[in-house]
Every structure is written in C-alpha cells, then in structure tokens.
Enzyme design. Structure first.
Site, PDB file in Angstrom:
ATOM      1  N   LYS A   1       0.893  -1.172   0.000  1.00  0.00           N
ATOM      2  CA  LYS A   1       0.000   0.000   0.000  1.00  0.00           C
ATOM      3  C   LYS A   1       0.926   1.215   0.000  1.00  0.00           C
ATOM      4  O   LYS A   1       1.415   1.646   1.041  1.00  0.00           O
ATOM      5  CB  LYS A   1      -0.880  -0.019   1.255  1.00  0.00           C
ATOM      6  CG  LYS A   1      -2.241   0.622   1.102  1.00  0.00           C
ATOM      7  CD  LYS A   1      -2.220   2.105   0.839  1.00  0.00           C
ATOM      8  CE  LYS A   1      -1.887   2.947   2.042  1.00  0.00           C
ATOM      9  NZ  LYS A   1      -1.562   4.351   1.676  1.00  0.00           N
TER      10      LYS A   1
ATOM     11  N   GLU B   1       9.163  16.699  15.132  1.00  0.00           N
ATOM     12  CA  GLU B   1       9.638  16.447  13.768  1.00  0.00           C
ATOM     13  C   GLU B   1       8.897  17.377  12.798  1.00  0.00           C
ATOM     14  O   GLU B   1       7.666  17.409  12.778  1.00  0.00           O
ATOM     15  CB  GLU B   1       9.383  14.994  13.367  1.00  0.00           C
ATOM     16  CG  GLU B   1       9.908  14.689  11.977  1.00  0.00           C
ATOM     17  CD  GLU B   1       9.560  13.282  11.489  1.00  0.00           C
ATOM     18  OE1 GLU B   1       8.376  12.885  11.570  1.00  0.00           O
ATOM     19  OE2 GLU B   1      10.475  12.581  11.023  1.00  0.00           O
TER      20      GLU B   1
HETATM   21  P1  NAD Z   1       2.445   8.573   7.262  1.00  0.00           P
HETATM   22  O1  NAD Z   1       2.624   7.838   8.525  1.00  0.00           O
HETATM   23  O2  NAD Z   1       1.456   9.667   7.211  1.00  0.00           O
HETATM   24  O3  NAD Z   1       2.027   7.582   6.085  1.00  0.00           O
HETATM   25  C1  NAD Z   1       2.815   6.476   5.733  1.00  0.00           C
HETATM   26  C2  NAD Z   1       1.924   5.423   5.106  1.00  0.00           C
HETATM   27  O4  NAD Z   1       1.019   4.937   6.090  1.00  0.00           O
HETATM   28  C3  NAD Z   1       1.072   5.923   3.946  1.00  0.00           C
HETATM   29  O5  NAD Z   1       1.039   4.911   2.960  1.00  0.00           O
HETATM   30  C4  NAD Z   1      -0.292   6.111   4.589  1.00  0.00           C
HETATM   31  O6  NAD Z   1      -1.365   6.012   3.679  1.00  0.00           O
HETATM   32  C5  NAD Z   1      -0.301   4.967   5.568  1.00  0.00           C
HETATM   33  N1  NAD Z   1      -1.211   5.125   6.700  1.00  0.00           N
HETATM   34  C6  NAD Z   1      -1.540   6.265   7.333  1.00  0.00           C
HETATM   35  N2  NAD Z   1      -2.385   5.997   8.363  1.00  0.00           N
HETATM   36  C7  NAD Z   1      -2.572   4.645   8.376  1.00  0.00           C
HETATM   37  C8  NAD Z   1      -3.332   3.760   9.181  1.00  0.00           C
HETATM   38  N3  NAD Z   1      -4.062   4.184  10.220  1.00  0.00           N
HETATM   39  N4  NAD Z   1      -3.295   2.434   8.896  1.00  0.00           N
HETATM   40  C9  NAD Z   1      -2.549   1.970   7.876  1.00  0.00           C
HETATM   41  N5  NAD Z   1      -1.825   2.773   7.058  1.00  0.00           N
HETATM   42  C10 NAD Z   1      -1.816   4.093   7.313  1.00  0.00           C
HETATM   43  O7  NAD Z   1       3.895   9.072   6.843  1.00  0.00           O
HETATM   44  P2  NAD Z   1       4.284   9.989   5.617  1.00  0.00           P
HETATM   45  O8  NAD Z   1       3.759  11.364   5.893  1.00  0.00           O
HETATM   46  O9  NAD Z   1       3.906   9.299   4.364  1.00  0.00           O
HETATM   47  O10 NAD Z   1       5.890   9.998   5.715  1.00  0.00           O
HETATM   48  C11 NAD Z   1       6.603  10.889   6.511  1.00  0.00           C
HETATM   49  C12 NAD Z   1       6.951  10.229   7.837  1.00  0.00           C
HETATM   50  O11 NAD Z   1       7.648   9.022   7.594  1.00  0.00           O
HETATM   51  C13 NAD Z   1       7.892  11.069   8.695  1.00  0.00           C
HETATM   52  O12 NAD Z   1       7.487  10.979  10.026  1.00  0.00           O
HETATM   53  C14 NAD Z   1       9.241  10.382   8.513  1.00  0.00           C
HETATM   54  O13 NAD Z   1      10.162  10.546   9.560  1.00  0.00           O
HETATM   55  C15 NAD Z   1       8.823   8.947   8.402  1.00  0.00           C
HETATM   56  N6  NAD Z   1       9.850   8.164   7.714  1.00  0.00           N
HETATM   57  C16 NAD Z   1      10.619   7.320   8.455  1.00  0.00           C
HETATM   58  C17 NAD Z   1      11.634   6.598   7.842  1.00  0.00           C
HETATM   59  C18 NAD Z   1      12.542   5.670   8.609  1.00  0.00           C
HETATM   60  O14 NAD Z   1      13.292   4.925   7.979  1.00  0.00           O
HETATM   61  N7  NAD Z   1      12.520   5.682   9.921  1.00  0.00           N
HETATM   62  C19 NAD Z   1      11.827   6.726   6.474  1.00  0.00           C
HETATM   63  C20 NAD Z   1      11.019   7.611   5.750  1.00  0.00           C
HETATM   64  C21 NAD Z   1      10.007   8.317   6.380  1.00  0.00           C
END
Ligand code: NAD
Ligand code: 6OD
Length: 501
Positions: free
Chosen positions: A193, A405
């Site tokens: 997804k 963040e």
């Molecule tokens: P996000 O958590 O908003 O979304 C990530 C994914 O999760 C998306 O595909 C979204 O549709 C899905 N999602 C959201 N809510 C969900 C739920 N309740 N159930 C299942 N899926 C759900 O993150 P983002 O805004 O896409 O990315 C930015 C964030 O990701 C930042 O916090 C960043 O630090 C983190 N990040 C971490 C790493 C790492 O390696 N630690 C790498 C890249 C990004």
C-alpha cells in the site's frame, strides 16, 4: 469484487490527460475502487488518478498472495527465486526513465536527485537481498540427552506468508523496495500500500513484475489512504502475517493497535528529530558540505535529516555563516529545469504544516538566519508547494521546533560548551533514529558515536549506506532493524528441528 481488465494495463497514459493507476492483484491490473487525484507538487496540478481499493479488492489481494505462497512461488528453488529478484532489478534498470518520470511527477523532486538516489537504489535493493539470502547460515547445536545420548538441533528458515508493506511518500521507490526485496527473497508474497501521495512508481513495479514473469500474486498493489481505507484494511486483515511500515510514529502506533487482534509481526521505521554535533576540531568545510546536504536534500523530507545542529562555541559563528551561504545557494524550481536542486514539499497540507513551524520558531524568539517563508517563483512552479531553506539561531533547546519532527528543509543551530553538554542535548528527545557527528578526534568519534541514543550514528558523514548493516530507530523512532541479515530475520521464521540421534 475487482474485475480483471484486458489492455491497457494500469499504468497507462491518457493523451494529454492524467495517468490512470489501478490496483495490481494476482498478476493483473484490476478495475474497481473509487478514483482519487494524485497531484504533482511542483505545479499543483493533478497528474494521475489512482483507484482506492475497497474491502473486496483487499480480500482479493490477500487471497492471491496466499495462493502464490502455497503455489509455484513457495515451491521455487532458491536459485530461481534469486534469479527472479535479479530480473526485477534488471527490469527497473531497463525502464529507468519511466521510473524516473513517475517518481518526479509524484514528488516534484529534482531530476538529478531521483536519477542518482531513488531509482538506482530501487534496483540495488533487489540485488542486495538476492545475495543476502544466499549467504546466511542457520544455527546448529548438538546436545546431550538425559539418557546419555545425543540430539542434533538445527533451524530452517521459512517464509512468514503474506506480508503487508506500507510505505511513505518521501523516497517512494527506495523505501518500498527496501522492504519488498527482502520479503520476496525469503519466499513471502507481498501486498504493498504505497502512500496515496506517491502511488506511481509502485504501480509501475507491478508492470515490471509481469514483464519479468514473476508468478501471479507474489507482488500485489492496493491503492488508498490509511484509516478506514486500504491501509487499515491491510493492517487488520487476518490473512496477513506481518506488517512492515515506514512512516510517522503516530501512524505506527495506530497500525500496532489495528494489527494487535491478529498478533502480526511488526517492523517499523518511524519518525525522527535527529541531532548533528559539530566539534571545534571538525574539518569545517567537510562539516558544512555534509550538513547542508543533510538538512536540504529532498527538501528536508528525509527521516534521517538533522533538524537540530549543536555547534561548539568557538566555531559557532563560522558554521552559521557557512550554512547560510549554502542555504542561499539552493535553487528551487521545476524538476527538469537546469541547475534546480531544491524541489517542493509533497503537498499543500504539508507546506502549511512546515510554515506553521516557521512561524512557531519566530514566536519562540528565533533569529531567522535565512529563509522562513515561501520563495517567489514564476511560471508553472508558482503553483507548487515550495518553501525556503531555513536556518534559525537563538532558540532554547526545548523550543517547539527543536522537539517536534518538522520534515522540512530547516534546522535550529545551537551552541554548546563541551562534549558532555552536546551529548546530553542531542539525546534529550523521545526520538532515536540517526545522528551525525563531526570531529577529527578519533577517540571522541568512537565515544560520542556510541553515546548517541539512536539506531544509526554517523561520524564525519551522513546517509552513507551499506545495505548489510542494521537500519532502524531507537526509542519512538522504530521497532526492530532491517538491512542484511536483520531483514532476513524479520521476513522469515525459523523452525528448530531436534533429532534424537
Ligand atoms: P504517514 O505515517 O502519514 O504515512 C505512511 C503510510 O502509512 C502511507 O502509505 C499512509 O497512507 C499509511 N497510513 C496512514 N495511516 C494509516 C493507518 N491508520 N493504517 C494503515 N496505514 C496508514 O507518513 P508519511 O507522511 O507518508 O511519511 C513521513 C513520515 O515518515 C515522517 O514521520 C518520517 O520521519 C517517516 N519516515 C521514516 C523513515 C525511517 O526509515 N525511519 C523513512 C522515511 C520516512
Ligand atoms: O537507506 C535506506 O535503506 C533507508 N531506509 C532510508 C530512509 C530514509 C528516510 O527518509
């Protein structure tokens, strides 16, 4: 229920219209699901329409994946499975330009960046795990038995089954394949997804899977959002054995709750508030080059990016001046325009969030060294979601922009006196993803490198990756580690076989 379509496949381009992105289930692009817009953040225009998977489509994906694990894929020899992974890498390289354009359209990132980072790493992830799976042993123990005899214990690795992969928007192909490749290497089938903001490159990977003859159902793609959409349907599905997730910490917490009733294995790479420390003995040119790259790469939308930079007082002013010059040299604009090295943020919503932090810094008494607003861009880029590269001084260590963040191209620069103070401030956070230390003192490099409460501690570098090493976050930045054998350990399950001799 999803229906199979004939030609054209999902990632088809309508002349002068948006690209259509369908779900990819059991080796076919399928119709069905509610359409939603995908916006090019460099211009603000809709460039693709994706189809949100409903419960029937998610159920079909789980059934297809299950069938693959129990069928041809599950029975495939290791040599053939490894050959399939290498074929996928070849397939990405063959369609390099298509991936490049898909990634650029979804993210607005500069062509140069996607060309050198995102797409090559997408292919490399498959090659690395094709090798890793061939080079790992399992343990063996000979034991004494109560009757004076012997028994031999040995472990065999088995796939988990159906693995759900949920990926974010900042490095879409890189981060998705970082999880898909080891999951497939271990013999699992995956349902991906991708982020609703960046569904294109994952859809394209479905085309590559078909082109290289990947058995049906090994790789599936469902589009949609998180809560009450495809994301939650996947994380709560009883037929899915594991969830591997990259994204925000609070999303990780929601996924944990949703996965709990079916007790799934979880691997989480989450948010960060990463520190950098510059000691007075650092090579200043190297520190400036390294940290300006770290703060501004991908418009600061890298989970590993430092948003807090602690600088030893004697070199503080020189460091701030050097960072200001580098920030002001960044060139924002459209991805393909000459010299552009600074793209937009991913969405209007994210830009509002980042600009809110820019205001908060000022309210908390920051001196704005540079930036703090929106660049004045002409033409198509005027509709994009750009902000200025931004640096602050004069902030207290506990100011909001030093704790939360932001995920934007900005950092607070804070002076320190002595190693102990630097380490204390760097570790004073609920996050623990990565740190970057700059010093020419070898003993200090080892000492401070180890003192960092993080999963990845870089010295005199940043985002230098050996894909065999453990990658992940401490504290609220993650659960578990991936990379090399750490990935293989997560995506497989050992069965211990005890034979009485
Ligand atoms: P996000 O958590 O908003 O979304 C990530 C994914 O999760 C998306 O595909 C979204 O549709 C899905 N999602 C959201 N809510 C969900 C739920 N309740 N159930 C299942 N899926 C759900 O993150 P983002 O805004 O896409 O990315 C930015 C964030 O990701 C930042 O916090 C960043 O630090 C983190 N990040 C971490 C790493 C790492 O390696 N630690 C790498 C890249 C990004
Ligand atoms: O390099 C990687 O494998 C990785 N997971 C990078 C994460 C970057 C975060 O934005």
């Amino acid at each position: 229920m999803a229906t199979k379509t004939a030609e054209p496949p999902a990632h088809s381009r309508v002349p002068n219209g948006p690209t259509l992105l369908r779900n990819y289930i059991g080796g076919r692009f399928v119709d069905g699901g509610r359409p939603f817009d995908v916006v090019d953040p460099a211009t603000g225009r809709v460039h693709a329409i994706a189809h949100e998977a409903d419960q029937a489509i998610v159920d079909a994906a789980v059934a297809a994946a299950r069938k693959a694990v129990e069928g041809e894929w599950g029975r495939m020899t290791l040599a053939k499975r490894r050959a399939m992974l290498n074929a996928v890498a070849d397939g990405i390289e063959r369609r390099f330009d298509d991936f490049l354009e898909a990634e650029i359209a979804d993210t607005g990132k500069p062509h140069e960046l996607a060309h050198h980072l995102d797409i090559p790493r997408g292919a490399a992830n498959f090659r690395v795990f094709a090798d890793a799976i061939a080079n790992l042993s399992t343990e063996t123990f000979e034991m004494d038995t109560p009757d004076g005899g012997k028994a031999l214990n040995y472990a065999v690795r088995k796939p988990l089954g159906v693995v759900g992969v949920i990926s974010p928007w900042n490095l879409p192909l890189l981060l998705m394949t970082w999880k898909v490749a080891p999951a497939l290497a271990c013999g699992n089938a995956v349902i991906v997804k991708p982020s609703e903001e960046t569904p294109s490159s994952t859809t394209l990977l479905g085309e590559v899977m078909s082109e290289v003859g990947m058995p049906d159902g090994v790789f599936n793609v469902i589009h949609g959002f998180g809560p009450e959409s495809a994301g939650e349907m996947l994380t709560s599905h009883p037929g899915v054995r594991a969830i591997t997730f990259t994204g925000e910490t609070r999303t990780g917490a929601a996924i944990m709750r949703s996965a709990a009733p079916s007790v799934k294995a979880l691997s989480f790479e989450l948010g960060g508030k990463n520190p950098a420390i510059v000691f007075a003995d650092a090579d200043m040119d190297a520190a400036l080059a390294g940290l300006s790259r770290a703060v501004f790469l991908n418009t600061g939308q890298v989970c590993l990016a430092p948003e807090r930079i602690y600088v030893e007082r004697p070199v503080f002013d020189a460091f701030v001046a050097g960072m200001k010059v580098r920030a002001e040299a960044m060139k924002p604009g459209l991805p393909h325009d000459a010299g552009v090295n600074f793209g937009p943020l991913i969405s209007a919503e994210h830009r509002d969030k980042v600009l809110g932090y820019y205001r908060s810094a000022v309210e908390d008494g920051a001196t704005v060294v540079t930036g703090g607003g929106v660049p004045d861009l002409a033409g198509e880029a005027a509709g994009g979601f750009f902000v200025q590269p931004t640096l602050w001084t004069g902030l207290a260590h506990d100011a909001r922009v030093c704790r939360e963040e932001i995920f934007g191209p900005c950092a607070a620069i804070i002076p320190f006196d002595g190693e102990e103070e630097a380490v204390r401030m760097a570790n004073d956070t609920e996050y623990g993803l990565a740190s970057s230390i700059w010093t020419t003192n070898l003993s200090r490099a080892h000492r401070v490198g180890k003192a960092m409460e993080v999963g990845i501690s870089w010295v005199n570098c940043w985002f230098l990756r050996d894909l065999r090493t453990p990658f992940g976050g401490a504290k609220m930045s993650g659960v578990g580690r991936e990379g090399g054998e750490h990935s293989i350990n997560f995506y497989s399950e050992p069965t211990n076989i005890c034979i009485k001799l």
